[in-house]
Design a protein around this motif. Structure first.
Motif, PDB file in Angstrom:
ATOM      1  N   PRO A  28      12.243   3.790  -3.688  1.00 53.59           N
ATOM      2  CA  PRO A  28      11.751   4.934  -2.788  1.00 53.59           C
ATOM      3  C   PRO A  28      11.009   6.090  -3.288  1.00 53.59           C
ATOM      4  CG  PRO A  28      14.004   5.335  -3.486  1.00 53.59           C
ATOM      5  CD  PRO A  28      13.387   3.944  -4.216  1.00 53.59           C
ATOM      6  N   ILE A  29       9.691   6.058  -2.387  1.00 50.57           N
ATOM      7  CA  ILE A  29       8.780   7.125  -3.012  1.00 50.57           C
ATOM      8  C   ILE A  29       8.249   8.013  -1.804  1.00 50.57           C
ATOM      9  CG2 ILE A  29       7.857   5.693  -4.941  1.00 50.57           C
ATOM     10  CD1 ILE A  29       5.557   5.257  -3.190  1.00 50.57           C
ATOM     11  N   GLY A  30       9.012   7.817  -0.695  1.00 52.78           N
ATOM     12  CA  GLY A  30       8.715   8.600   0.346  1.00 52.78           C
ATOM     13  C   GLY A  30       9.282   7.810   1.833  1.00 52.78           C
ATOM     14  N   ILE A  31       8.590   8.142   2.639  1.00 51.02           N
ATOM     15  CA  ILE A  31       8.980   7.393   4.128  1.00 51.02           C
ATOM     16  C   ILE A  31       8.759   5.930   3.898  1.00 51.02           C
ATOM     17  CG2 ILE A  31       6.795   7.558   5.225  1.00 51.02           C
ATOM     18  CD1 ILE A  31       8.354   8.448   7.837  1.00 51.02           C
ATOM     19  N   PRO A  33       8.754   2.942   1.319  1.00 53.22           N
ATOM     20  CA  PRO A  33       9.056   2.589  -0.205  1.00 53.22           C
ATOM     21  C   PRO A  33       8.122   1.319  -0.868  1.00 53.22           C
ATOM     22  CG  PRO A  33      10.676   1.592   1.185  1.00 53.22           C
ATOM     23  CD  PRO A  33       9.715   2.259   1.897  1.00 53.22           C
ATOM     24  N   THR A  85       8.331   2.540  10.149  1.00 48.21           N
ATOM     25  CA  THR A  85       7.594   1.518   9.060  1.00 48.21           C
ATOM     26  C   THR A  85       7.640   0.092   9.600  1.00 48.21           C
ATOM     27  OG1 THR A  85       9.687   1.305   7.936  1.00 48.21           O
ATOM     28  CG2 THR A  85       8.285   2.678   6.753  1.00 48.21           C
ATOM     29  N   THR A 129      -0.196   1.601   8.357  1.00 42.90           N
ATOM     30  CA  THR A 129      -0.274   2.652   8.238  1.00 42.90           C
ATOM     31  C   THR A 129      -0.843   3.278   9.680  1.00 42.90           C
ATOM     32  OG1 THR A 129      -1.160   2.492   6.157  1.00 42.90           O
ATOM     33  CG2 THR A 129      -1.882   4.557   7.049  1.00 42.90           C
ATOM     34  N   THR A 136       4.780   8.622  13.702  1.00 40.37           N
ATOM     35  CA  THR A 136       5.038   9.953  13.151  1.00 40.37           C
ATOM     36  C   THR A 136       4.132  11.181  13.828  1.00 40.37           C
ATOM     37  OG1 THR A 136       4.009   9.555  11.144  1.00 40.37           O
ATOM     38  CG2 THR A 136       5.921   9.082  11.273  1.00 40.37           C
ATOM     39  N   LYS A 145      -1.753   9.097   3.154  1.00 37.51           N
ATOM     40  CA  LYS A 145      -1.097   9.698   1.960  1.00 37.51           C
ATOM     41  C   LYS A 145       0.291   9.028   2.001  1.00 37.51           C
ATOM     42  CE  LYS A 145      -3.478  14.178   1.390  1.00 37.51           C
ATOM     43  NZ  LYS A 145      -3.123  15.590   1.424  1.00 37.51           N
ATOM     44  N   LEU A 146       0.822   8.611   3.234  1.00 31.60           N
ATOM     45  CA  LEU A 146       2.232   8.131   3.273  1.00 31.60           C
ATOM     46  C   LEU A 146       2.277   6.770   3.314  1.00 31.60           C
ATOM     47  CD1 LEU A 146       3.568  10.584   6.387  1.00 31.60           C
ATOM     48  CD2 LEU A 146       4.364  10.638   3.576  1.00 31.60           C
ATOM     49  N   PRO A 150      -0.854   5.428  -1.893  1.00 35.57           N
ATOM     50  CA  PRO A 150      -0.088   5.200  -2.787  1.00 35.57           C
ATOM     51  C   PRO A 150       0.432   3.466  -3.242  1.00 35.57           C
ATOM     52  CG  PRO A 150       1.180   6.664  -1.491  1.00 35.57           C
ATOM     53  CD  PRO A 150      -0.099   6.101  -0.907  1.00 35.57           C
TER      54      PRO A 150
END
Length: 183
Positions: A28-31, A33, A85, A129, A136, A145-146, A150
């Protein structure tokens, strides 16, 4: 000689199982993963034909939809498919089949196969994305960014691994069944 329907169904089931086994593993690194889902889908798409790839991913999605914990982190259900997601999951179905189709067109040659996998892994990120942005209601900068930035380097690495292992697996399996004779 054509492959039997049983053989095709077996490939579909094995493909779905591979995705299901690798999907729950995540960082997990945010909304969104980091998961092994795109690696699994890419591998299945590299080894199987577009028809079997489509139905393997569809079966995987159905399993998660009906409540079997096969999605990231052992999640399942309609809320995951239609959550922030969910676009990544939908992308697996569309882009996985596209990978298989395009690899056949480039005759599984290593460099074109690598290009197909890299481009299609990036397309999975783009579709996911876009879905994330609209679900969202964040601006494009935040959506990138989300759900995109990354993961770009990670997806390129996965695409390289998928190409290397997928083509090697095809060569090994070509001795067992004509289905896997691609070039």
């Amino acid at each position: 000689m054509k492959n039997s329907k049983t053989f095709s169904l077996t490939l579909i089931a094995v493909g779905a199982a591979i995705i299901a086994v690798l999907s729950p593993m995540s960082i997990p690194i945010g909304i969104v993963p980091i998961t092994l889902q795109t690696l699994a889908v890419g591998l299945i798409a590299t080894v199987l034909k577009a028809r079997e790839t489509f139905f393997a991913v569809l079966l995987y999605l159905i399993l998660g939809f009906i409540g079997i914990p096969v999605f990231t982190g052992g999640a399942s259900g309609i809320a995951v498919l239609f959550g922030p997601t969910g676009g990544f999951l939908v992308a697996f179905l569309l882009i996985g089949s596209l990978i298989s189709f395009l690899l056949e067109k480039v005759n599984y040659k290593p460099l074109p196969s690598l290009a197909v996998n890299i481009i299609c892994h990036i397309l999975m990120l783009i579709v996911g994305t876009i879905w994330l942005k609209f679900f969202t209601h964040v601006d494009w900068s935040m959506a990138l960014k989300l759900g995109f930035t990354p993961f770009l380097f990670i997806e390129i690495i996965k695409a390289i691994l998928v190409t290397l292992f997928g083509l090697a697996l095809l060569r090994a399996l070509a001795h067992s069944n004509k289905y896997f004779t691609k070039a």
